[in-house]
Design a protein around this motif. Structure first.
Motif, PDB file in Angstrom:
ATOM      1  N   GLU A 175      80.089 118.948  42.059  1.00  0.00           N
ATOM      2  CA  GLU A 175      80.981 117.893  42.521  1.00  0.00           C
ATOM      3  C   GLU A 175      80.747 117.540  43.991  1.00  0.00           C
ATOM      4  OE1 GLU A 175      83.464 121.744  42.687  1.00  0.00           O
ATOM      5  OE2 GLU A 175      81.833 120.882  41.516  1.00  0.00           O
ATOM      6  N   ARG A 176      80.046 118.445  44.735  1.00  0.00           N
ATOM      7  CA  ARG A 176      79.805 118.188  46.155  1.00  0.00           C
ATOM      8  C   ARG A 176      78.326 118.112  46.513  1.00  0.00           C
ATOM      9  NH1 ARG A 176      83.025 122.008  50.047  1.00  0.00           N
ATOM     10  NH2 ARG A 176      82.343 120.378  51.494  1.00  0.00           N
ATOM     11  N   LEU A 177      77.455 118.112  45.535  1.00  0.00           N
ATOM     12  CA  LEU A 177      76.019 118.079  45.799  1.00  0.00           C
ATOM     13  C   LEU A 177      75.314 117.237  44.747  1.00  0.00           C
ATOM     14  CD1 LEU A 177      73.585 119.117  47.461  1.00  0.00           C
ATOM     15  CD2 LEU A 177      73.517 121.106  45.936  1.00  0.00           C
ATOM     16  N   GLU A 178      74.503 116.265  45.207  1.00  0.00           N
ATOM     17  CA  GLU A 178      73.766 115.409  44.271  1.00  0.00           C
ATOM     18  C   GLU A 178      72.322 115.263  44.722  1.00  0.00           C
ATOM     19  OE1 GLU A 178      75.680 112.246  42.103  1.00  0.00           O
ATOM     20  OE2 GLU A 178      74.319 110.804  43.056  1.00  0.00           O
ATOM     21  N   PHE A 179      71.401 115.294  43.750  1.00  0.00           N
ATOM     22  CA  PHE A 179      69.973 115.125  44.022  1.00  0.00           C
ATOM     23  C   PHE A 179      69.526 113.728  43.603  1.00  0.00           C
ATOM     24  CE2 PHE A 179      69.676 119.885  42.768  1.00  0.00           C
ATOM     25  CZ  PHE A 179      70.151 120.255  44.018  1.00  0.00           C
ATOM     26  N   LYS A 180      68.626 113.149  44.394  1.00  0.00           N
ATOM     27  CA  LYS A 180      67.966 111.902  44.057  1.00  0.00           C
ATOM     28  C   LYS A 180      66.466 112.092  44.247  1.00  0.00           C
ATOM     29  CE  LYS A 180      71.682 109.442  43.281  1.00  0.00           C
ATOM     30  NZ  LYS A 180      71.983 108.977  41.917  1.00  0.00           N
ATOM     31  N   THR A 181      65.673 111.588  43.290  1.00  0.00           N
ATOM     32  CA  THR A 181      64.225 111.765  43.370  1.00  0.00           C
ATOM     33  C   THR A 181      63.647 111.095  44.605  1.00  0.00           C
ATOM     34  OG1 THR A 181      64.120 111.819  40.955  1.00  0.00           O
ATOM     35  CG2 THR A 181      62.054 111.478  42.128  1.00  0.00           C
ATOM     36  N   SER A 182      64.164 109.911  44.934  1.00  0.00           N
ATOM     37  CA  SER A 182      63.674 109.188  46.116  1.00  0.00           C
ATOM     38  C   SER A 182      64.690 108.126  46.509  1.00  0.00           C
ATOM     39  CB  SER A 182      62.328 108.518  45.811  1.00  0.00           C
ATOM     40  OG  SER A 182      62.524 107.410  44.942  1.00  0.00           O
ATOM     41  N   THR A 183      64.418 107.425  47.613  1.00  0.00           N
ATOM     42  CA  THR A 183      65.302 106.335  48.023  1.00  0.00           C
ATOM     43  C   THR A 183      65.138 105.115  47.125  1.00  0.00           C
ATOM     44  OG1 THR A 183      63.624 105.751  49.680  1.00  0.00           O
ATOM     45  CG2 THR A 183      65.534 107.023  50.435  1.00  0.00           C
ATOM     46  N   GLY A 184      64.302 105.213  46.103  1.00  0.00           N
ATOM     47  CA  GLY A 184      64.310 104.201  45.059  1.00  0.00           C
ATOM     48  C   GLY A 184      65.661 104.156  44.369  1.00  0.00           C
ATOM     49  N   SER A 185      66.415 105.246  44.480  1.00  0.00           N
ATOM     50  CA  SER A 185      67.777 105.333  43.929  1.00  0.00           C
ATOM     51  C   SER A 185      68.811 105.247  45.046  1.00  0.00           C
ATOM     52  CB  SER A 185      67.958 106.647  43.162  1.00  0.00           C
ATOM     53  OG  SER A 185      67.025 106.782  42.121  1.00  0.00           O
ATOM     54  N   LEU A 186      68.473 104.496  46.104  1.00  0.00           N
ATOM     55  CA  LEU A 186      69.350 104.434  47.266  1.00  0.00           C
ATOM     56  C   LEU A 186      70.709 103.823  46.936  1.00  0.00           C
ATOM     57  CD1 LEU A 186      69.611 105.047  50.264  1.00  0.00           C
ATOM     58  CD2 LEU A 186      68.587 102.809  50.761  1.00  0.00           C
ATOM     59  N   THR A 187      70.721 102.808  46.077  1.00  0.00           N
ATOM     60  CA  THR A 187      71.992 102.156  45.738  1.00  0.00           C
ATOM     61  C   THR A 187      72.956 103.136  45.072  1.00  0.00           C
ATOM     62  OG1 THR A 187      70.993  99.971  45.501  1.00  0.00           O
ATOM     63  CG2 THR A 187      73.089 100.337  44.383  1.00  0.00           C
ATOM     64  N   SER A 188      72.477 103.868  44.058  1.00  0.00           N
ATOM     65  CA  SER A 188      73.355 104.835  43.394  1.00  0.00           C
ATOM     66  C   SER A 188      73.708 105.975  44.344  1.00  0.00           C
ATOM     67  CB  SER A 188      72.710 105.371  42.117  1.00  0.00           C
ATOM     68  OG  SER A 188      71.510 106.070  42.410  1.00  0.00           O
ATOM     69  N   GLY A 189      72.784 106.299  45.247  1.00  0.00           N
ATOM     70  CA  GLY A 189      73.079 107.327  46.239  1.00  0.00           C
ATOM     71  C   GLY A 189      74.201 106.906  47.172  1.00  0.00           C
ATOM     72  N   MET A 190      74.205 105.639  47.570  1.00  0.00           N
ATOM     73  CA  MET A 190      75.259 105.152  48.456  1.00  0.00           C
ATOM     74  C   MET A 190      76.607 105.072  47.738  1.00  0.00           C
ATOM     75  SD  MET A 190      73.794 105.020  51.270  1.00  0.00           S
ATOM     76  CE  MET A 190      75.261 104.441  52.080  1.00  0.00           C
ATOM     77  N   GLN A 191      76.560 104.826  46.442  1.00  0.00           N
ATOM     78  CA  GLN A 191      77.806 104.883  45.671  1.00  0.00           C
ATOM     79  C   GLN A 191      78.408 106.285  45.731  1.00  0.00           C
ATOM     80  OE1 GLN A 191      76.559 103.529  41.809  1.00  0.00           O
ATOM     81  NE2 GLN A 191      76.374 101.377  42.441  1.00  0.00           N
ATOM     82  N   THR A 192      77.526 107.284  45.687  1.00  0.00           N
ATOM     83  CA  THR A 192      78.002 108.666  45.782  1.00  0.00           C
ATOM     84  C   THR A 192      78.497 108.976  47.189  1.00  0.00           C
ATOM     85  OG1 THR A 192      76.543 109.394  43.998  1.00  0.00           O
ATOM     86  CG2 THR A 192      77.337 111.089  45.500  1.00  0.00           C
ATOM     87  N   VAL A 193      77.846 108.423  48.211  1.00  0.00           N
ATOM     88  CA  VAL A 193      78.352 108.566  49.584  1.00  0.00           C
ATOM     89  C   VAL A 193      79.789 108.078  49.642  1.00  0.00           C
ATOM     90  CG1 VAL A 193      78.168 107.698  51.948  1.00  0.00           C
ATOM     91  CG2 VAL A 193      76.115 108.418  50.742  1.00  0.00           C
ATOM     92  N   CYS A 194      80.036 106.905  49.064  1.00  0.00           N
ATOM     93  CA  CYS A 194      81.381 106.334  49.037  1.00  0.00           C
ATOM     94  C   CYS A 194      82.350 107.264  48.307  1.00  0.00           C
ATOM     95  CB  CYS A 194      81.330 104.964  48.367  1.00  0.00           C
ATOM     96  SG  CYS A 194      82.925 104.146  48.196  1.00  0.00           S
ATOM     97  N   ALA A 195      81.895 107.814  47.163  1.00  0.00           N
ATOM     98  CA  ALA A 195      82.751 108.722  46.387  1.00  0.00           C
ATOM     99  C   ALA A 195      83.089 109.978  47.178  1.00  0.00           C
ATOM    100  CB  ALA A 195      82.052 109.087  45.074  1.00  0.00           C
ATOM    101  N   PHE A 196      82.104 110.541  47.891  1.00  0.00           N
ATOM    102  CA  PHE A 196      82.355 111.738  48.705  1.00  0.00           C
ATOM    103  C   PHE A 196      83.358 111.440  49.821  1.00  0.00           C
ATOM    104  CE2 PHE A 196      77.985 113.742  47.605  1.00  0.00           C
ATOM    105  CZ  PHE A 196      78.540 114.389  46.512  1.00  0.00           C
ATOM    106  N   LEU A 197      83.261 110.248  50.406  1.00  0.00           N
ATOM    107  CA  LEU A 197      84.223 109.871  51.444  1.00  0.00           C
ATOM    108  C   LEU A 197      85.638 109.787  50.882  1.00  0.00           C
ATOM    109  CD1 LEU A 197      82.189 107.086  53.273  1.00  0.00           C
ATOM    110  CD2 LEU A 197      82.943 109.238  54.297  1.00  0.00           C
ATOM    111  N   ASN A 198      85.740 109.407  49.620  1.00  0.00           N
ATOM    112  CA  ASN A 198      87.054 109.216  49.007  1.00  0.00           C
ATOM    113  C   ASN A 198      87.670 110.488  48.450  1.00  0.00           C
ATOM    114  OD1 ASN A 198      87.519 106.451  49.459  1.00  0.00           O
ATOM    115  ND2 ASN A 198      86.191 105.873  47.752  1.00  0.00           N
ATOM    116  N   ASN A 199      86.884 111.589  48.391  1.00  0.00           N
ATOM    117  CA  ASN A 199      87.507 112.824  47.913  1.00  0.00           C
ATOM    118  C   ASN A 199      87.979 113.660  49.098  1.00  0.00           C
ATOM    119  OD1 ASN A 199      85.390 114.417  48.914  1.00  0.00           O
ATOM    120  ND2 ASN A 199      84.380 114.644  46.939  1.00  0.00           N
ATOM    121  N   ASN A 200      88.505 114.824  48.826  1.00  0.00           N
ATOM    122  CA  ASN A 200      89.119 115.627  49.891  1.00  0.00           C
ATOM    123  C   ASN A 200      88.152 116.542  50.614  1.00  0.00           C
ATOM    124  OD1 ASN A 200      91.854 114.736  49.576  1.00  0.00           O
ATOM    125  ND2 ASN A 200      91.944 115.901  47.674  1.00  0.00           N
ATOM    126  N   PHE A 201      86.926 116.686  50.088  1.00  0.00           N
ATOM    127  CA  PHE A 201      86.049 117.716  50.632  1.00  0.00           C
ATOM    128  C   PHE A 201      84.660 117.222  51.009  1.00  0.00           C
ATOM    129  CE2 PHE A 201      89.350 119.974  48.466  1.00  0.00           C
ATOM    130  CZ  PHE A 201      89.585 121.076  49.268  1.00  0.00           C
TER     131      PHE A 201
END
Length: 401
Positions: free
Chosen positions: A16-42
């Motif tokens: 729930e606090r760690l995500e892997f991406k193969t490359s920045t080819g997945s930057l958009t989905s990675g940034m969605q996760t950045v947003c999700a991490f900002l919205n959780n408590n930890f």
């Protein structure tokens, strides 16, 4: 960050606090996760250059790569600082690590949309959850105000640790939460502001009755018949919200009869309470999290009659929710989002407008009449009816009173 430290982190696997991406080819989905991490408590960490199975492959990093990352980070609103580390693994390949702390201004959006985290999955946030987070950070709400009398030393640390354990069990807090200090946990849950305890923290965890709010109590009564003419039992319970929950449930379970039968082929006695316990728990929890605590008059009241149980609390339905909507899907806009969130974390409620529907369905399945929801003079109440009157019964028995 050193490569040796990074390898130890990757070895733990996605969570729930760690995500892997193969490359920045997945930057958009990675940034969605950045947003999700900002919205959780930890918060959390995203690593680019690592396969889902933890294999480190790295990627080439150019000025264009860094510029693309900066552009995408600027799509986070409200703007916040995200630490980005570039860790070399080979001469021409690097791993990109984004470390995200829980945001202090949630809800956050990425490219105009909010995201949240459900265990190890990132998903679009619902409208109800967005409103919930927005209200949680509203400094004008009564529960967000700080207390001038209660200190962190007046809070029940045993109860706080118990809630954390339950939240981890429900997978609504990460395992790492049990290693956090209590002040850190309370700070992340917005129950401490600038070192001061909030009103919500007092309601939830204060163990000193002299520091607790006078409105934090429940009236408990068992009447003979179907009106308030004659008492059989009456009590007044005070304490923090979790103590009140326990005391209310103990009173209900003790006072209501339980039918028992032996079924052929089943050596275990089958017990059926007069009202399903899930329904009672939901009704008590709703009263505690929706009470208007800014009103020091009145109380939460639980009254047992021969034909029904009535549970009421000071505080009308939230704005935008009508009585007619309680029997179908509806938005959830709790009056006390911080208090509601703690009850959600430890599994006592689900967040988004399901409780009243579940109560109806559970009563129907048990053969009980449906609950009756009412709003009278700024008070909300739910009436739970028995399948048949319990007159002449003794609590948890069948002998005459």
């Amino acid at each position: 960050m050193k490569l040796s430290q990074l390898k130890l982190l990757i070895k733990k696997g996605e969570s729930e606090r760690l995500e892997f991406k193969t490359s920045t080819g997945s930057l958009t989905s990675g940034m969605q996760t950045v947003c999700a991490f900002l919205n959780n408590n930890f918060g959390g960490t995203i690593i680019f250059g690592v396969k889902d199975d933890g294999t480190i492959i790295g990627q080439a990093v150019t000025d264009k790569t860094r510029k693309e990352i900066a552009i995408e980070l600027n799509k986070i609103d409200p703007h916040t600082k995200i630490d980005v580390h570039y860790v070399p693994i080979e001469e021409d390949r690097q791993i990109i690590v984004m470390s995200i702390d829980a945001g202090e201004k949630a809800p956050y959006t990425y490219d105009g949309r909010p995201y949240t985290r459900n265990q190890s999955t990132t998903m679009r946030m619902t409208k109800e959850e967005y409103i919930y987070l927005h209200n949680q950070n509203n400094p004008t709400l009564w529960e967000n105000l700080t207390s001038s009398t209660c200190k962190i030393t007046n809070l029940d640390k045993r109860r706080i640790k118990e809630v954390i354990r339950m939240a981890i069990f429900e997978k609504r807090m990460p395992e790492s939460a049990k290693l956090e200090t209590i002040p850190n946990i309370l700070n992340k849950l917005k129950l401490i502001v600038d070192g001061k305890v909030t009103n919500a923290a007092v309601i939830l965890f204060c163990k000193n009755e002299n520091k607790q709010f006078m409105q934090s109590y429940i009236q408990l009564a068992r009447f003979r018949g179907i009106d308030k003419t004659e008492f059989i039992d009456t009590k007044m319970a005070s304490g923090n919200a979790f103590d009140l929950y326990d005391k209310a449930m103990d009173f209900l379970i003790f006072s209501l009869p339980v039918a028992a039968r032996i079924e052929p082929g089943n050596p275990i006695r089958v017990e059926t309470p007069a009202i399903p316990y899930n329904v009672l728990r939901e009704a008590v929890t709703n009263a505690l999290i929706h009470r208007d605590y800014s009103n020091s008059g009145g109380s939460i009241s639980i009254a047992i009659y021969d034909d029904r149980v009535n549970i009421s609390n000071i505080g009308a339905l939230p704005k935008g929710v009508l009585l007619s909507q309680l029997s179908k899907e509806h938005s959830s806009n709790p009056r006390n989002p911080l208090i509601a969130h703690l009850f959600y974390l430890c599994g006592k409620i689900e967040k988004w407008g399901r409780g009243t529907i579940d109560m109806i369905n559970d009563c129907k399945q048990a053969g009980n009449p449906p609950p009756k929801y009412e709003e009278i003079g700024g008070t909300f109440s739910v009436t739970l009816f028995f399948r048949e009157p319990i007159r002449g019964t003794k609590p948890n028995g069948n002998r005459p009173l």
